[in-house]
Design a protein around this motif. Sequence first.
Motif, PDB file in Angstrom:
ATOM      1  N   ARG A   1      30.602  27.847  38.757  1.00  0.00           N
ATOM      2  CA  ARG A   1      31.584  28.469  39.645  1.00  0.00           C
ATOM      3  C   ARG A   1      31.742  29.920  39.192  1.00  0.00           C
ATOM      4  NH1 ARG A   1      37.341  28.913  39.487  1.00  0.00           N
ATOM      5  NH2 ARG A   1      38.305  28.865  41.573  1.00  0.00           N
ATOM      6  N   PHE A   2      31.469  30.849  40.115  1.00  0.00           N
ATOM      7  CA  PHE A   2      31.559  32.263  39.746  1.00  0.00           C
ATOM      8  C   PHE A   2      32.240  33.049  40.855  1.00  0.00           C
ATOM      9  CE2 PHE A   2      27.510  31.906  41.972  1.00  0.00           C
ATOM     10  CZ  PHE A   2      27.470  33.039  42.768  1.00  0.00           C
ATOM     11  N   VAL A   3      32.714  34.248  40.504  1.00  0.00           N
ATOM     12  CA  VAL A   3      33.409  35.118  41.454  1.00  0.00           C
ATOM     13  C   VAL A   3      32.665  36.437  41.552  1.00  0.00           C
ATOM     14  CG1 VAL A   3      34.955  36.038  39.668  1.00  0.00           C
ATOM     15  CG2 VAL A   3      35.628  36.182  42.077  1.00  0.00           C
ATOM     16  N   THR A   4      32.615  36.970  42.750  1.00  0.00           N
ATOM     17  CA  THR A   4      32.055  38.298  42.992  1.00  0.00           C
ATOM     18  C   THR A   4      32.684  38.838  44.277  1.00  0.00           C
ATOM     19  OG1 THR A   4      30.004  39.575  43.161  1.00  0.00           O
ATOM     20  CG2 THR A   4      30.020  37.419  44.235  1.00  0.00           C
ATOM     21  N   VAL A   5      32.108  39.887  44.845  1.00  0.00           N
ATOM     22  CA  VAL A   5      32.634  40.454  46.089  1.00  0.00           C
ATOM     23  C   VAL A   5      31.861  39.889  47.280  1.00  0.00           C
ATOM     24  CG1 VAL A   5      33.616  42.570  45.157  1.00  0.00           C
ATOM     25  CG2 VAL A   5      31.176  42.486  45.687  1.00  0.00           C
ATOM     26  N   ASP A   6      32.508  39.856  48.438  1.00  0.00           N
ATOM     27  CA  ASP A   6      31.887  39.261  49.627  1.00  0.00           C
ATOM     28  C   ASP A   6      30.613  39.993  50.046  1.00  0.00           C
ATOM     29  OD1 ASP A   6      33.073  41.577  50.613  1.00  0.00           O
ATOM     30  OD2 ASP A   6      34.330  40.556  52.094  1.00  0.00           O
ATOM     31  N   HIS A   7      30.463  41.240  49.628  1.00  0.00           N
ATOM     32  CA  HIS A   7      29.260  42.017  49.932  1.00  0.00           C
ATOM     33  C   HIS A   7      28.002  41.293  49.472  1.00  0.00           C
ATOM     34  CE1 HIS A   7      26.975  45.714  50.608  1.00  0.00           C
ATOM     35  NE2 HIS A   7      26.454  45.574  49.407  1.00  0.00           N
ATOM     36  N   TYR A   8      28.098  40.584  48.370  1.00  0.00           N
ATOM     37  CA  TYR A   8      26.932  39.885  47.829  1.00  0.00           C
ATOM     38  C   TYR A   8      26.455  38.775  48.762  1.00  0.00           C
ATOM     39  CZ  TYR A   8      27.285  42.079  43.172  1.00  0.00           C
ATOM     40  OH  TYR A   8      27.281  42.969  42.128  1.00  0.00           O
ATOM     41  N   ARG A   9      27.349  38.243  49.544  1.00  0.00           N
ATOM     42  CA  ARG A   9      26.960  37.188  50.482  1.00  0.00           C
ATOM     43  C   ARG A   9      26.244  37.749  51.697  1.00  0.00           C
ATOM     44  NH1 ARG A   9      28.744  34.554  55.153  1.00  0.00           N
ATOM     45  NH2 ARG A   9      28.357  32.296  55.182  1.00  0.00           N
ATOM     46  N   TYR A  10      26.600  38.968  52.087  1.00  0.00           N
ATOM     47  CA  TYR A  10      26.093  39.510  53.334  1.00  0.00           C
ATOM     48  C   TYR A  10      24.775  40.267  53.183  1.00  0.00           C
ATOM     49  CZ  TYR A  10      30.837  38.456  54.908  1.00  0.00           C
ATOM     50  OH  TYR A  10      32.000  37.823  55.217  1.00  0.00           O
ATOM     51  N   ILE A  11      24.560  40.902  52.029  1.00  0.00           N
ATOM     52  CA  ILE A  11      23.342  41.693  51.886  1.00  0.00           C
ATOM     53  C   ILE A  11      22.144  40.771  51.680  1.00  0.00           C
ATOM     54  CG2 ILE A  11      24.528  43.735  51.014  1.00  0.00           C
ATOM     55  CD1 ILE A  11      23.677  42.955  48.207  1.00  0.00           C
ATOM     56  N   SER A  12      20.967  41.279  51.976  1.00  0.00           N
ATOM     57  CA  SER A  12      19.749  40.464  51.934  1.00  0.00           C
ATOM     58  C   SER A  12      19.237  40.221  50.522  1.00  0.00           C
ATOM     59  CB  SER A  12      18.647  41.139  52.761  1.00  0.00           C
ATOM     60  OG  SER A  12      18.353  42.435  52.250  1.00  0.00           O
TER      61      SER A  12
END
Length: 460
Positions: free
Chosen positions: A415-426
Amino acid sequence: METKIHFYHVNDLHSHFENWPKIRRYLNQKKKEHQALGESVFLFDIGDFLDRVHPLTEATDGYANIMLMNQVQYDAVTIGNNEGIGNSKNILNNLYRDANFPIVLANMVDNEDDRIPGWAKPYIIKTTNEGVRVGIIGLTAPLYLSYIPNGWLPKESFEVLPQLLTELRTQTDVIVLLSHMGIIEDEHMAEMYEDIDVIIGAHTHHVLPQGRKIEGTLLTGGGKWGTYIGHTTITLNQNIPINLETELITCETLPVEPIDASEVQSYLTKGKQLLKAKEIADMPVTLTTDWQKETDLVHLGLDAICAYSKCDIGLLNSGLFLDDLKAGVVTKEMMHRILPHPMRLIVCKMPGNIFKQLIWGMEDMRDDLRTKAVTGMGFRGKIFGELVYKGIRVDTTQKIIYYKGMALSDDQEVRFVTVDHYRYISSFPLIENKGDVELLFPYFLRDVVSLYLEDRFPIL
Protein backbone atom coordinates in the motif's frame (compact mmCIF):
# COMPACT_ATOMS: atom_id res chain seq x y z
CA MET A 1 -36.30 32.96 -46.36
CA GLU A 2 -32.75 32.35 -45.16
CA THR A 3 -31.62 33.27 -41.65
CA LYS A 4 -28.24 33.01 -39.98
CA ILE A 5 -27.29 32.34 -36.35
CA HIS A 6 -23.86 33.20 -34.96
CA PHE A 7 -22.24 31.28 -32.10
CA TYR A 8 -19.06 32.52 -30.40
CA HIS A 9 -17.24 30.48 -27.81
CA VAL A 10 -14.20 30.31 -25.52
CA ASN A 11 -12.91 27.07 -24.04
CA ASP A 12 -10.18 25.94 -21.65
CA LEU A 13 -9.02 29.40 -20.57
CA HIS A 14 -7.49 27.82 -17.43
CA SER A 15 -7.21 31.22 -15.71
CA HIS A 16 -4.80 32.43 -18.38
CA PHE A 17 -6.01 36.01 -18.27
CA GLU A 18 -3.37 37.42 -20.64
CA ASN A 19 -5.91 37.84 -23.45
CA TRP A 20 -9.02 38.20 -21.32
CA PRO A 21 -9.50 41.98 -21.79
CA LYS A 22 -9.31 41.51 -25.57
CA ILE A 23 -11.63 38.47 -25.48
CA ARG A 24 -14.17 40.30 -23.34
CA ARG A 25 -14.22 43.33 -25.65
CA TYR A 26 -14.45 41.20 -28.78
CA LEU A 27 -17.33 39.03 -27.54
CA ASN A 28 -19.39 41.93 -26.23
CA GLN A 29 -18.68 43.97 -29.37
CA LYS A 30 -19.72 41.13 -31.70
CA LYS A 31 -22.92 40.56 -29.78
CA LYS A 32 -23.74 44.24 -30.03
CA GLU A 33 -22.90 44.38 -33.75
CA HIS A 34 -24.99 41.34 -34.69
CA GLN A 35 -27.93 42.51 -32.62
CA ALA A 36 -27.76 45.96 -34.26
CA LEU A 37 -28.05 44.21 -37.64
CA GLY A 38 -30.99 42.17 -36.43
CA GLU A 39 -28.92 38.95 -36.48
CA SER A 40 -29.12 36.25 -33.84
CA VAL A 41 -25.99 35.66 -31.76
CA PHE A 42 -25.08 33.44 -28.81
CA LEU A 43 -22.00 33.46 -26.57
CA PHE A 44 -20.76 30.29 -24.83
CA ASP A 45 -17.99 29.09 -22.55
CA ILE A 46 -17.19 25.37 -22.76
CA GLY A 47 -15.54 24.84 -19.37
CA ASP A 48 -12.19 25.02 -17.59
CA PHE A 49 -12.47 28.78 -17.44
CA LEU A 50 -10.84 28.56 -14.03
CA ASP A 51 -7.65 26.86 -12.91
CA ARG A 52 -6.21 27.06 -9.41
CA VAL A 53 -2.74 27.54 -10.83
CA HIS A 54 -3.58 31.25 -10.81
CA PRO A 55 -3.26 32.90 -7.38
CA LEU A 56 -6.53 34.83 -7.71
CA THR A 57 -8.46 31.67 -8.56
CA GLU A 58 -6.84 29.86 -5.63
CA ALA A 59 -7.43 32.70 -3.19
CA THR A 60 -11.13 33.10 -4.09
CA ASP A 61 -11.98 29.44 -4.78
CA GLY A 62 -12.76 30.43 -8.36
CA TYR A 63 -15.31 33.10 -7.44
CA ALA A 64 -13.21 35.82 -9.07
CA ASN A 65 -13.39 33.89 -12.34
CA ILE A 66 -17.16 33.92 -12.25
CA MET A 67 -17.12 37.67 -11.71
CA LEU A 68 -14.94 37.99 -14.82
CA MET A 69 -17.36 35.81 -16.79
CA ASN A 70 -20.17 38.11 -15.70
CA GLN A 71 -18.44 40.84 -17.73
CA VAL A 72 -19.48 38.98 -20.89
CA GLN A 73 -23.10 38.48 -21.94
CA TYR A 74 -22.86 34.67 -22.00
CA ASP A 75 -25.98 32.81 -23.06
CA ALA A 76 -24.83 29.48 -21.60
CA VAL A 77 -21.77 27.78 -20.16
CA THR A 78 -20.88 24.26 -19.15
CA ILE A 79 -18.28 23.13 -16.66
CA GLY A 80 -14.93 21.45 -17.15
CA ASN A 81 -12.99 19.20 -14.83
CA ASN A 82 -11.24 22.21 -13.27
CA GLU A 83 -14.61 23.48 -12.07
CA GLY A 84 -16.00 20.03 -11.29
CA ILE A 85 -13.10 18.31 -9.53
CA GLY A 86 -10.75 21.22 -8.95
CA ASN A 87 -13.20 22.28 -6.25
CA SER A 88 -14.75 20.48 -3.33
CA LYS A 89 -18.45 19.72 -3.60
CA ASN A 90 -19.35 22.56 -1.25
CA ILE A 91 -17.26 25.08 -3.18
CA LEU A 92 -18.73 23.97 -6.51
CA ASN A 93 -22.26 24.20 -5.12
CA ASN A 94 -21.58 27.85 -4.27
CA LEU A 95 -19.35 28.78 -7.19
CA TYR A 96 -22.09 30.10 -9.46
CA ARG A 97 -24.23 31.74 -6.80
CA ASP A 98 -23.84 35.20 -8.40
CA ALA A 99 -23.48 34.12 -12.03
CA ASN A 100 -25.65 36.03 -14.50
CA PHE A 101 -25.63 33.20 -17.04
CA PRO A 102 -27.18 29.70 -17.08
CA ILE A 103 -25.08 26.55 -16.60
CA VAL A 104 -26.03 23.58 -18.77
CA LEU A 105 -24.85 20.20 -17.50
CA ALA A 106 -26.71 17.01 -18.28
CA ASN A 107 -24.37 14.25 -17.15
CA MET A 108 -23.50 14.90 -13.52
CA VAL A 109 -25.77 14.25 -10.55
CA ASP A 110 -25.45 14.49 -6.80
CA ASN A 111 -24.75 11.00 -5.52
CA GLU A 112 -26.97 11.66 -2.50
CA ASP A 113 -30.21 12.19 -4.43
CA ASP A 114 -29.31 11.27 -8.03
CA ARG A 115 -30.37 14.72 -9.22
CA ILE A 116 -28.65 17.35 -11.34
CA PRO A 117 -27.38 20.09 -8.99
CA GLY A 118 -29.72 23.03 -8.49
CA TRP A 119 -27.29 25.48 -10.09
CA ALA A 120 -27.45 23.67 -13.46
CA LYS A 121 -29.95 22.53 -16.08
CA PRO A 122 -29.49 19.64 -18.53
CA TYR A 123 -30.37 21.96 -21.40
CA ILE A 124 -32.01 25.25 -22.26
CA ILE A 125 -34.02 26.33 -25.30
CA LYS A 126 -33.56 29.79 -26.79
CA THR A 127 -35.83 31.24 -29.48
CA THR A 128 -34.39 33.80 -31.91
CA ASN A 129 -36.24 36.84 -33.20
CA GLU A 130 -36.85 34.89 -36.42
CA GLY A 131 -38.54 32.12 -34.44
CA VAL A 132 -35.70 29.59 -34.66
CA ARG A 133 -35.69 27.37 -31.57
CA VAL A 134 -32.15 26.53 -30.42
CA GLY A 135 -31.59 23.72 -27.93
CA ILE A 136 -28.35 23.94 -25.94
CA ILE A 137 -27.06 20.87 -24.04
CA GLY A 138 -24.00 20.69 -21.80
CA LEU A 139 -21.79 17.66 -21.06
CA THR A 140 -18.54 17.34 -19.12
CA ALA A 141 -15.86 14.64 -18.99
CA PRO A 142 -17.08 11.80 -16.72
CA LEU A 143 -13.93 11.31 -14.66
CA TYR A 144 -15.23 8.68 -12.23
CA LEU A 145 -12.11 8.31 -10.08
CA SER A 146 -12.25 12.01 -9.20
CA TYR A 147 -15.96 12.82 -9.20
CA ILE A 148 -17.33 9.95 -7.11
CA PRO A 149 -15.25 10.53 -3.95
CA ASN A 150 -16.07 14.23 -4.31
CA GLY A 151 -19.78 13.51 -3.98
CA TRP A 152 -20.83 13.50 -7.64
CA LEU A 153 -21.88 10.74 -10.00
CA PRO A 154 -20.89 11.48 -13.61
CA LYS A 155 -22.60 9.74 -16.51
CA GLU A 156 -21.54 8.75 -19.98
CA SER A 157 -23.01 10.48 -23.02
CA PHE A 158 -25.03 7.39 -24.01
CA GLU A 159 -26.74 7.43 -20.59
CA VAL A 160 -28.25 10.88 -21.08
CA LEU A 161 -28.22 11.97 -24.74
CA PRO A 162 -30.85 9.60 -26.23
CA GLN A 163 -33.54 10.80 -23.80
CA LEU A 164 -32.53 14.45 -24.07
CA LEU A 165 -32.51 14.38 -27.86
CA THR A 166 -35.92 12.72 -27.88
CA GLU A 167 -37.22 15.59 -25.74
CA LEU A 168 -35.55 18.28 -27.82
CA ARG A 169 -36.30 16.84 -31.26
CA THR A 170 -39.90 18.13 -31.28
CA GLN A 171 -39.15 21.36 -29.41
CA THR A 172 -36.21 22.72 -31.41
CA ASP A 173 -34.96 23.49 -34.90
CA VAL A 174 -31.25 23.48 -34.02
CA ILE A 175 -29.38 21.48 -31.36
CA VAL A 176 -25.99 22.65 -30.10
CA LEU A 177 -23.92 20.54 -27.70
CA LEU A 178 -21.43 22.29 -25.43
CA SER A 179 -19.00 19.44 -24.89
CA HIS A 180 -16.18 19.31 -22.39
CA MET A 181 -15.82 15.62 -23.26
CA GLY A 182 -12.80 15.70 -25.57
CA ILE A 183 -12.34 15.20 -29.30
CA ILE A 184 -12.59 11.38 -29.32
CA GLU A 185 -15.95 11.41 -27.57
CA ASP A 186 -17.10 14.33 -29.74
CA GLU A 187 -16.38 12.26 -32.84
CA HIS A 188 -18.25 9.31 -31.36
CA MET A 189 -21.29 11.43 -30.49
CA ALA A 190 -21.35 12.93 -33.98
CA GLU A 191 -21.44 9.43 -35.45
CA MET A 192 -24.14 8.25 -33.05
CA TYR A 193 -26.58 11.17 -32.87
CA GLU A 194 -27.66 12.78 -36.12
CA ASP A 195 -29.95 15.22 -34.32
CA ILE A 196 -26.98 17.23 -33.06
CA ASP A 197 -26.13 20.03 -35.49
CA VAL A 198 -22.99 21.41 -33.80
CA ILE A 199 -20.67 20.05 -31.13
CA ILE A 200 -18.59 22.87 -29.67
CA GLY A 201 -15.69 20.97 -28.14
CA ALA A 202 -13.16 21.37 -25.35
CA HIS A 203 -11.13 19.45 -22.74
CA THR A 204 -8.51 17.95 -25.09
CA HIS A 205 -7.45 21.41 -26.29
CA HIS A 206 -7.85 20.38 -29.91
CA VAL A 207 -7.66 23.03 -32.62
CA LEU A 208 -10.01 22.74 -35.61
CA PRO A 209 -9.58 25.92 -37.70
CA GLN A 210 -12.37 25.01 -40.14
CA GLY A 211 -14.05 22.42 -37.97
CA ARG A 212 -14.75 18.83 -38.92
CA LYS A 213 -17.92 17.38 -40.42
CA ILE A 214 -19.07 13.92 -39.31
CA GLU A 215 -22.43 12.54 -40.45
CA GLY A 216 -23.80 16.06 -40.91
CA THR A 217 -22.64 17.29 -37.50
CA LEU A 218 -20.06 20.06 -37.30
CA LEU A 219 -17.31 19.65 -34.70
CA THR A 220 -15.31 22.63 -33.45
CA GLY A 221 -12.30 23.11 -31.17
CA GLY A 222 -10.59 26.27 -29.98
CA GLY A 223 -7.37 25.11 -28.32
CA LYS A 224 -6.58 26.47 -24.86
CA TRP A 225 -5.52 29.43 -22.73
CA GLY A 226 -7.42 32.09 -24.66
CA THR A 227 -5.42 31.63 -27.84
CA TYR A 228 -8.56 31.51 -29.99
CA ILE A 229 -12.20 32.48 -30.03
CA GLY A 230 -14.45 30.16 -31.96
CA HIS A 231 -17.06 31.55 -34.37
CA THR A 232 -19.65 29.18 -35.82
CA THR A 233 -22.53 30.09 -38.12
CA ILE A 234 -25.64 28.14 -39.04
CA THR A 235 -27.60 29.19 -42.09
CA LEU A 236 -31.24 28.11 -42.16
CA ASN A 237 -33.99 28.09 -44.74
CA GLN A 238 -37.47 28.01 -43.23
CA ASN A 239 -35.88 27.07 -39.89
CA ILE A 240 -34.06 24.08 -41.42
CA PRO A 241 -30.22 24.16 -41.23
CA ILE A 242 -28.73 24.16 -44.72
CA ASN A 243 -25.13 25.21 -44.04
CA LEU A 244 -22.72 24.98 -41.10
CA GLU A 245 -19.38 26.82 -40.96
CA THR A 246 -16.82 27.60 -38.30
CA GLU A 247 -13.61 29.60 -37.91
CA LEU A 248 -11.11 30.55 -35.24
CA ILE A 249 -10.23 34.13 -34.40
CA THR A 250 -6.62 34.44 -33.21
CA CYS A 251 -6.68 36.55 -30.05
CA GLU A 252 -3.11 37.73 -30.54
CA THR A 253 -4.32 39.79 -33.51
CA LEU A 254 -7.10 41.55 -31.60
CA PRO A 255 -6.65 45.24 -30.69
CA VAL A 256 -4.84 46.01 -27.44
CA GLU A 257 -5.85 48.83 -25.10
CA PRO A 258 -3.24 50.65 -22.97
CA ILE A 259 -4.90 49.49 -19.75
CA ASP A 260 -4.91 45.78 -20.64
CA ALA A 261 -1.51 44.90 -19.19
CA SER A 262 -2.17 46.59 -15.88
CA GLU A 263 -5.56 44.89 -15.63
CA VAL A 264 -4.04 41.46 -16.16
CA GLN A 265 -1.27 42.23 -13.65
CA SER A 266 -3.85 43.36 -11.10
CA TYR A 267 -5.39 39.89 -11.05
CA LEU A 268 -2.03 38.37 -10.19
CA THR A 269 -1.21 41.02 -7.61
CA LYS A 270 -4.58 40.73 -5.88
CA GLY A 271 -4.38 36.95 -5.75
CA LYS A 272 -0.90 36.99 -4.22
CA GLN A 273 -1.94 39.60 -1.64
CA LEU A 274 -4.90 37.48 -0.54
CA LEU A 275 -2.76 34.35 -0.26
CA LYS A 276 0.06 36.10 1.59
CA ALA A 277 -2.42 37.20 4.25
CA LYS A 278 -3.03 33.56 5.19
CA GLU A 279 -0.16 32.36 7.39
CA ILE A 280 0.43 28.63 7.84
CA ALA A 281 3.60 27.84 9.79
CA ASP A 282 6.94 29.15 11.06
CA MET A 283 9.72 27.26 9.25
CA PRO A 284 12.97 27.00 11.25
CA VAL A 285 15.23 26.28 8.26
CA THR A 286 15.27 26.77 4.49
CA LEU A 287 14.73 23.70 2.33
CA THR A 288 15.94 24.16 -1.23
CA THR A 289 14.59 22.60 -4.38
CA ASP A 290 16.64 20.81 -7.02
CA TRP A 291 14.72 19.09 -9.79
CA GLN A 292 17.50 16.62 -10.55
CA LYS A 293 18.36 15.58 -7.00
CA GLU A 294 16.85 13.95 -3.93
CA THR A 295 16.36 16.81 -1.47
CA ASP A 296 15.12 17.37 2.06
CA LEU A 297 12.20 19.30 0.55
CA VAL A 298 11.02 16.24 -1.36
CA HIS A 299 11.43 14.13 1.80
CA LEU A 300 9.31 16.69 3.67
CA GLY A 301 6.64 16.21 1.03
CA LEU A 302 6.88 12.44 1.41
CA ASP A 303 6.60 12.69 5.19
CA ALA A 304 3.50 14.84 4.77
CA ILE A 305 1.66 12.59 2.32
CA CYS A 306 2.53 9.43 4.24
CA ALA A 307 1.32 10.94 7.50
CA TYR A 308 -1.93 12.16 5.93
CA SER A 309 -2.69 8.87 4.15
CA LYS A 310 -1.35 6.63 6.94
CA CYS A 311 0.89 4.84 4.41
CA ASP A 312 4.41 3.63 5.13
CA ILE A 313 5.46 3.92 1.49
CA GLY A 314 5.40 7.10 -0.59
CA LEU A 315 6.56 8.05 -4.11
CA LEU A 316 7.18 11.61 -5.35
CA ASN A 317 9.34 13.38 -7.93
CA SER A 318 11.52 16.41 -7.32
CA GLY A 319 10.10 18.29 -10.33
CA LEU A 320 6.90 18.88 -8.36
CA PHE A 321 8.63 21.38 -6.06
CA LEU A 322 9.05 24.57 -8.06
CA ASP A 323 10.66 26.83 -5.47
CA ASP A 324 12.50 26.78 -2.14
CA LEU A 325 10.66 26.58 1.18
CA LYS A 326 12.32 29.44 3.01
CA ALA A 327 12.83 29.83 6.72
CA GLY A 328 10.36 32.08 8.50
CA VAL A 329 6.63 32.50 8.21
CA VAL A 330 5.12 30.25 5.55
CA THR A 331 2.05 31.63 3.76
CA LYS A 332 -0.48 30.16 1.37
CA GLU A 333 1.15 32.24 -1.36
CA MET A 334 4.47 30.52 -0.75
CA MET A 335 2.92 27.05 -0.78
CA HIS A 336 0.97 27.85 -3.94
CA ARG A 337 4.17 29.06 -5.62
CA ILE A 338 6.04 25.90 -4.60
CA LEU A 339 3.25 23.45 -5.43
CA PRO A 340 0.82 25.05 -7.93
CA HIS A 341 -0.39 21.69 -9.27
CA PRO A 342 -4.09 20.82 -8.89
CA MET A 343 -3.06 17.32 -7.81
CA ARG A 344 -4.64 15.17 -5.15
CA LEU A 345 -3.23 12.11 -3.45
CA ILE A 346 -3.98 8.54 -4.40
CA VAL A 347 -3.49 5.47 -2.26
CA CYS A 348 -2.74 2.40 -4.35
CA LYS A 349 -2.76 -1.23 -3.29
CA MET A 350 -1.19 -4.02 -5.34
CA PRO A 351 0.53 -7.38 -4.84
CA GLY A 352 4.26 -7.36 -4.17
CA ASN A 353 5.14 -8.85 -7.56
CA ILE A 354 3.29 -6.05 -9.38
CA PHE A 355 4.83 -3.40 -7.12
CA LYS A 356 8.26 -4.80 -7.96
CA GLN A 357 7.48 -4.46 -11.67
CA LEU A 358 6.40 -0.87 -11.04
CA ILE A 359 9.58 0.05 -9.16
CA TRP A 360 11.93 -1.70 -11.60
CA GLY A 361 10.14 0.08 -14.43
CA MET A 362 10.68 3.38 -12.62
CA GLU A 363 14.34 2.54 -12.11
CA ASP A 364 14.74 1.76 -15.82
CA MET A 365 13.29 5.20 -16.63
CA ARG A 366 15.04 7.10 -13.84
CA ASP A 367 17.72 8.73 -16.00
CA ASP A 368 15.24 9.76 -18.67
CA LEU A 369 12.69 11.02 -16.14
CA ARG A 370 15.29 13.19 -14.46
CA THR A 371 15.27 15.58 -17.44
CA LYS A 372 11.96 14.69 -19.09
CA ALA A 373 9.67 17.63 -19.88
CA VAL A 374 6.13 17.01 -18.67
CA THR A 375 2.91 18.78 -19.60
CA GLY A 376 -0.76 18.23 -18.89
CA MET A 377 -2.65 16.02 -16.44
CA GLY A 378 -2.44 18.67 -13.73
CA PHE A 379 1.35 19.10 -13.88
CA ARG A 380 2.35 22.75 -13.63
CA GLY A 381 6.13 22.31 -13.54
CA LYS A 382 8.81 21.95 -16.18
CA ILE A 383 10.42 18.52 -15.85
CA PHE A 384 9.62 15.32 -13.97
CA GLY A 385 12.93 15.28 -12.10
CA GLU A 386 14.36 12.78 -9.66
CA LEU A 387 12.22 9.91 -8.34
CA VAL A 388 12.28 9.69 -4.54
CA TYR A 389 10.91 6.92 -2.33
CA LYS A 390 9.95 6.73 1.33
CA GLY A 391 9.51 3.49 3.24
CA ILE A 392 11.42 1.23 0.87
CA ARG A 393 15.07 0.71 0.01
CA VAL A 394 15.90 -0.29 -3.54
CA ASP A 395 19.03 -2.32 -4.21
CA THR A 396 19.46 -2.09 -7.97
CA THR A 397 22.58 -4.26 -7.94
CA GLN A 398 20.98 -7.25 -6.21
CA LYS A 399 17.53 -6.50 -7.62
CA ILE A 400 15.97 -6.51 -4.15
CA ILE A 401 13.38 -4.12 -2.71
CA TYR A 402 13.46 -3.89 1.07
CA TYR A 403 10.40 -2.95 3.15
CA LYS A 404 10.77 -2.67 6.94
CA GLY A 405 14.21 -4.22 6.63
CA MET A 406 13.00 -7.35 4.86
CA ALA A 407 13.07 -8.29 1.19
CA LEU A 408 9.64 -7.66 -0.30
CA SER A 409 7.85 -10.90 -1.24
CA ASP A 410 5.75 -11.43 -4.35
CA ASP A 411 2.55 -12.24 -2.45
CA GLN A 412 2.87 -9.40 0.05
CA GLU A 413 0.22 -6.67 -0.32
CA VAL A 414 1.78 -3.25 -0.78
CA ARG A 415 0.00 0.00 0.00
CA PHE A 416 1.61 3.25 -1.12
CA VAL A 417 0.69 6.91 -1.60
CA THR A 418 1.57 9.28 -4.42
CA VAL A 419 -0.11 12.00 -6.51
CA ASP A 420 -2.97 11.30 -8.93
CA HIS A 421 -0.73 12.45 -11.80
CA TYR A 422 1.04 9.10 -11.62
CA ARG A 423 -2.18 7.32 -12.51
CA TYR A 424 -2.91 9.44 -15.55
CA ILE A 425 0.47 9.70 -17.27
CA SER A 426 1.61 6.93 -19.61
CA SER A 427 4.90 6.27 -17.79
CA PHE A 428 3.38 4.15 -15.00
CA PRO A 429 0.51 2.12 -16.51
CA LEU A 430 0.63 -0.53 -13.76
CA ILE A 431 -0.91 1.93 -11.29
CA GLU A 432 -4.07 2.24 -13.37
CA ASN A 433 -4.14 -1.24 -14.88
CA LYS A 434 -3.09 -3.38 -11.91
CA GLY A 435 -3.56 -1.21 -8.84
CA ASP A 436 -6.53 -0.75 -6.55
CA VAL A 437 -6.62 3.05 -6.46
CA GLU A 438 -8.37 5.35 -4.01
CA LEU A 439 -8.39 9.11 -4.58
CA LEU A 440 -8.18 11.15 -1.39
CA PHE A 441 -10.42 14.25 -1.08
CA PRO A 442 -10.64 17.14 -0.55
CA TYR A 443 -7.05 18.38 -0.36
CA PHE A 444 -4.46 19.09 -3.03
CA LEU A 445 -0.82 18.14 -2.50
CA ARG A 446 0.02 21.68 -1.34
CA ASP A 447 -2.80 21.55 1.22
CA VAL A 448 -1.55 18.25 2.65
CA VAL A 449 1.99 19.63 2.97
CA SER A 450 0.59 22.82 4.50
CA LEU A 451 -1.35 20.85 7.13
CA TYR A 452 1.82 18.93 7.98
CA LEU A 453 3.82 22.15 8.36
CA GLU A 454 1.09 23.74 10.43
CA ASP A 455 1.13 20.80 12.82
CA ARG A 456 4.92 20.44 13.00
CA PHE A 457 5.99 24.09 12.95
CA PRO A 458 3.07 26.10 14.35
CA ILE A 459 3.12 29.87 14.53
CA LEU A 460 3.41 30.71 18.22
